[in-house]
Design a protein around this motif. Structure first.
Motif, mmCIF file in Angstrom:
data_model
loop_
_atom_site.group_PDB
_atom_site.id
_atom_site.type_symbol
_atom_site.label_atom_id
_atom_site.label_comp_id
_atom_site.label_asym_id
_atom_site.label_seq_id
_atom_site.Cartn_x
_atom_site.Cartn_y
_atom_site.Cartn_z
ATOM 1 N N TYR A 157 21.916 22.042 -36.822
ATOM 2 C CA TYR A 157 22.364 22.099 -38.220
ATOM 3 C C TYR A 157 23.492 21.093 -38.472
ATOM 4 N N HIS A 158 24.492 21.087 -37.596
ATOM 5 C CA HIS A 158 25.625 20.171 -37.785
ATOM 6 C C HIS A 158 25.189 18.712 -37.677
ATOM 7 N N ASP A 159 24.223 18.431 -36.838
ATOM 8 C CA ASP A 159 23.718 17.061 -36.746
ATOM 9 C C ASP A 159 22.976 16.671 -38.028
ATOM 10 N N ARG A 160 22.221 17.612 -38.592
ATOM 11 C CA ARG A 160 21.491 17.337 -39.842
ATOM 12 C C ARG A 160 22.434 17.182 -41.021
ATOM 13 N N ASP A 161 23.433 18.058 -41.093
ATOM 14 C CA ASP A 161 24.329 18.074 -42.242
ATOM 15 C C ASP A 161 25.733 18.466 -41.784
ATOM 16 N N PRO A 162 26.557 17.492 -41.435
ATOM 17 C CA PRO A 162 27.899 17.798 -40.932
ATOM 18 C C PRO A 162 28.910 18.166 -42.023
ATOM 19 N N ALA A 185 25.884 28.103 -47.307
ATOM 20 C CA ALA A 185 24.616 27.426 -47.016
ATOM 21 C C ALA A 185 24.362 27.401 -45.512
ATOM 22 N N MET A 186 25.412 27.145 -44.734
ATOM 23 C CA MET A 186 25.259 27.128 -43.282
ATOM 24 C C MET A 186 24.913 28.533 -42.769
ATOM 25 N N ALA A 187 25.614 29.542 -43.270
ATOM 26 C CA ALA A 187 25.364 30.915 -42.816
ATOM 27 C C ALA A 187 23.947 31.364 -43.158
ATOM 28 N N GLU A 188 23.446 30.906 -44.291
ATOM 29 C CA GLU A 188 22.080 31.255 -44.683
ATOM 30 C C GLU A 188 21.058 30.506 -43.829
ATOM 31 N N ALA A 189 21.333 29.248 -43.562
ATOM 32 C CA ALA A 189 20.393 28.431 -42.785
ATOM 33 C C ALA A 189 20.375 28.816 -41.310
ATOM 34 N N VAL A 190 21.537 29.203 -40.787
ATOM 35 C CA VAL A 190 21.656 29.515 -39.361
ATOM 36 C C VAL A 190 22.475 30.800 -39.197
ATOM 37 N N PRO A 191 21.886 31.940 -39.564
ATOM 38 C CA PRO A 191 22.645 33.191 -39.427
ATOM 39 C C PRO A 191 22.892 33.519 -37.963
ATOM 40 N N PRO A 192 24.010 34.200 -37.679
ATOM 41 C CA PRO A 192 24.298 34.568 -36.285
ATOM 42 C C PRO A 192 23.134 35.333 -35.663
ATOM 43 N N ARG A 193 22.837 34.983 -34.431
ATOM 44 C CA ARG A 193 21.775 35.654 -33.677
ATOM 45 C C ARG A 193 22.424 36.289 -32.462
ATOM 46 N N GLY A 194 23.030 37.430 -32.671
ATOM 47 C CA GLY A 194 23.757 38.107 -31.609
ATOM 48 C C GLY A 194 22.902 38.540 -30.450
ATOM 49 N N ASP A 195 21.597 38.594 -30.653
ATOM 50 C CA ASP A 195 20.698 38.971 -29.563
ATOM 51 C C ASP A 195 20.223 37.758 -28.768
ATOM 52 N N ASP A 196 20.533 36.538 -29.245
ATOM 53 C CA ASP A 196 20.147 35.312 -28.545
ATOM 54 C C ASP A 196 21.178 34.224 -28.852
ATOM 55 N N LEU A 197 22.372 34.398 -28.328
ATOM 56 C CA LEU A 197 23.459 33.456 -28.607
ATOM 57 C C LEU A 197 23.202 32.048 -28.080
ATOM 58 N N PRO A 198 22.570 31.869 -26.922
ATOM 59 C CA PRO A 198 22.281 30.492 -26.494
ATOM 60 C C PRO A 198 21.400 29.747 -27.505
ATOM 61 N N GLU A 199 20.396 30.419 -28.012
ATOM 62 C CA GLU A 199 19.516 29.767 -28.994
ATOM 63 C C GLU A 199 20.254 29.536 -30.305
ATOM 64 N N TRP A 200 21.114 30.453 -30.696
ATOM 65 C CA TRP A 200 21.894 30.274 -31.919
ATOM 66 C C TRP A 200 22.817 29.064 -31.789
ATOM 67 N N ARG A 251 25.092 18.925 -59.996
ATOM 68 C CA ARG A 251 25.327 17.529 -59.584
ATOM 69 C C ARG A 251 26.793 17.317 -59.220
ATOM 70 N N LEU A 252 27.692 17.889 -60.018
ATOM 71 C CA LEU A 252 29.128 17.767 -59.722
ATOM 72 C C LEU A 252 29.463 18.419 -58.388
ATOM 73 N N LEU A 253 28.895 19.588 -58.131
ATOM 74 C CA LEU A 253 29.170 20.289 -56.877
ATOM 75 C C LEU A 253 28.655 19.481 -55.684
ATOM 76 N N THR A 254 27.467 18.933 -55.795
ATOM 77 C CA THR A 254 26.917 18.112 -54.708
ATOM 78 C C THR A 254 27.786 16.890 -54.457
ATOM 79 N N ALA A 255 28.148 16.189 -55.532
ATOM 80 C CA ALA A 255 28.986 14.993 -55.393
ATOM 81 C C ALA A 255 30.354 15.356 -54.819
ATOM 82 N N ALA A 256 30.904 16.479 -55.250
ATOM 83 C CA ALA A 256 32.209 16.914 -54.752
ATOM 84 C C ALA A 256 32.140 17.274 -53.274
ATOM 85 N N CYS A 257 31.090 17.971 -52.862
ATOM 86 C CA CYS A 257 30.948 18.319 -51.443
ATOM 87 C C CYS A 257 30.864 17.058 -50.590
#
Length: 186
Positions: free
Chosen positions: A87-92, A65-80, A11-17
């Motif tokens: 992701y940034h719109d959902r959680d900036p 959390a961002m890296a886990e949710a949206v890992p780099p997709r070097g084979d499809d950079l436009p889609e990444w 809870r502290l970590l969430t509130a701090a973030c």
């Protein structure tokens, strides 16, 4: 650490973030964080030691959390790029904390070179223009995906207005940089 302590720390970590994303390191107040977490200031210091450590923990947590949710997709950079926009719109918060960290605590943003090397290694050089290094392409993809959150509000109001439109614009921009065919949104 028992279940209650684990719950309190989470809870502290969430509130701090939330607090650090909103007002940065200097503007954040541990009493507001404690209140938002339904805890007390003493617990912040018991679990994290200092406001600096708490900020650094938030930064690392949000970036992971961002890296886990949206890992780099070097084979499809436009889609990444499109996925990063979404992701940034959902959680900036990850982007906001990263910007505050670069301004106020640059030492906390220094991911080890091996972490960046692993991200760059996902970019397939055969899918990028020969005049650009994979790291440069990765930097451009991040910049494009973050641009709506980093640009002046008055300009953003004239740009793509929905997440889907911004994701499409990012997808098209990255495809053009790479010289790959543009395709409709997925």
């Amino acid at each position: 650490m028992g279940p209650d302590a684990t719950t309190t720390k989470a809870r502290l970590l969430t509130a701090a973030c939330d607090e650090f994303a909103r007002v940065g390191f200097a503007g954040a107040r541990v009493d507001r964080i404690a209140t938002a977490a339904a805890s007390n200031v003493r617990m912040i210091y018991a679990h994290f030691g200092s406001k600096s450590t708490l900020f650094d923990t938030c930064f690392a947590h949000m970036v992971a959390a961002m890296a886990e949710a949206v890992p780099p997709r070097g084979d499809d950079l436009p889609e990444w790029a499109a996925e990063l926009v979404e992701y940034h719109d959902r959680d900036p918060r990850a982007l906001r904390i990263s910007m505050w960290a670069q301004l106020e605590r640059p030492e906390s943003t220094a991911e080890p070179l091996r972490v960046y090397a692993a991200k760059v290694a996902t970019v397939r050089p055969d899918l990028t223009p020969t005049s650009l290094r994979p790291a440069d392409v990765l930097i451009m993809v991040y910049a494009i995906a973050q641009s709506w959150h980093l640009s002046p509000d008055g300009l953003v109001q004239h740009a793509a207005t929905t997440t889907a439109e911004r994701a499409c614009a990012a997808r098209v921009a990255v495809a053009r940089i790479l010289g790959t065919p543009e395709r409709p949104p997925t």
